[in-house]
Design a protein around this motif. Sequence first.
Motif, PDB file in Angstrom:
ATOM      1  N   ASP A 152      21.729  62.074  74.531  1.00  0.00           N
ATOM      2  CA  ASP A 152      21.349  62.517  75.707  1.00  0.00           C
ATOM      3  C   ASP A 152      20.259  61.338  76.316  1.00  0.00           C
ATOM      4  N   ALA A 153      19.512  61.131  75.330  1.00  0.00           N
ATOM      5  CA  ALA A 153      18.180  60.028  75.941  1.00  0.00           C
ATOM      6  C   ALA A 153      19.122  58.656  76.160  1.00  0.00           C
ATOM      7  N   CYS A 154      20.103  58.402  75.348  1.00  0.00           N
ATOM      8  CA  CYS A 154      20.793  57.044  75.495  1.00  0.00           C
ATOM      9  C   CYS A 154      21.478  57.187  77.033  1.00  0.00           C
ATOM     10  N   VAL A 155      22.205  58.092  77.148  1.00  0.00           N
ATOM     11  CA  VAL A 155      23.153  58.369  78.459  1.00  0.00           C
ATOM     12  C   VAL A 155      22.096  58.336  79.513  1.00  0.00           C
ATOM     13  N   TYR A 156      21.259  59.027  79.410  1.00  0.00           N
ATOM     14  CA  TYR A 156      20.272  59.014  80.793  1.00  0.00           C
ATOM     15  C   TYR A 156      19.600  57.549  80.812  1.00  0.00           C
ATOM     16  N   GLN A 157      19.282  56.947  79.761  1.00  0.00           N
ATOM     17  CA  GLN A 157      18.466  55.554  79.756  1.00  0.00           C
ATOM     18  C   GLN A 157      19.612  54.590  80.423  1.00  0.00           C
ATOM     19  N   GLU A 158      20.621  54.629  79.914  1.00  0.00           N
ATOM     20  CA  GLU A 158      21.673  53.605  80.343  1.00  0.00           C
ATOM     21  C   GLU A 158      22.152  53.820  81.831  1.00  0.00           C
ATOM     22  N   SER A 159      22.375  55.216  82.100  1.00  0.00           N
ATOM     23  CA  SER A 159      22.757  55.420  83.620  1.00  0.00           C
ATOM     24  C   SER A 159      21.534  54.932  84.425  1.00  0.00           C
ATOM     25  N   ALA A 160      20.572  55.250  83.944  1.00  0.00           N
ATOM     26  CA  ALA A 160      19.477  54.928  85.123  1.00  0.00           C
ATOM     27  C   ALA A 160      19.396  53.231  85.321  1.00  0.00           C
ATOM     28  N   LYS A 161      19.892  52.595  84.392  1.00  0.00           N
ATOM     29  CA  LYS A 161      19.969  51.034  84.648  1.00  0.00           C
ATOM     30  C   LYS A 161      21.068  50.512  85.505  1.00  0.00           C
ATOM     31  N   GLU A 162      22.009  51.450  85.739  1.00  0.00           N
ATOM     32  CA  GLU A 162      23.072  51.084  86.690  1.00  0.00           C
ATOM     33  C   GLU A 162      22.572  50.963  88.369  1.00  0.00           C
ATOM     34  N   GLU A 163      23.077  50.057  89.029  1.00  0.00           N
ATOM     35  CA  GLU A 163      22.667  49.746  90.361  1.00  0.00           C
ATOM     36  C   GLU A 163      22.936  51.052  91.145  1.00  0.00           C
TER      37      GLU A 163
END
Length: 123
Positions: free
Chosen positions: A47-58
């Motif tokens: 969950d933490a990974c998905v939120y972190q990486e999704s937040a990096k998207e433009e």
Amino acid sequence: MVRAVASLRAASLAVLALATAVGPALAAESIPQAKVSRELVRRVLLDACVYQESAKEEPDAAKGAKPDARSAKQQKIVDACQCASTKAIKPAQDEEIAKVEETRQVPDGWYAATTEAYTTCHR
């Protein structure tokens, strides 16, 4: 008479508001905490990974993208995070998992390991 009815109405609303606020809190106290397992910790890391990486998207790029393209991009993030969270939890010892059971805190190093593993899992 009107004042008495108004006072009674205000008192009943206050009691109702108090019961509404306290009722769920009392119910939540009776729910037992889940037993911490390797799989549960892996899901927390996922969950933490998905939120972190999704937040990096433009955010602007996602607005203009077609729904299928956005969905495919999100699925790639989830797949890579599945891989990364599995790699990060693999070397953890059972004693470390038991420690998480006691403290209810996932070590920061495991989050960092997931972030590092993400780059190797990203396709």
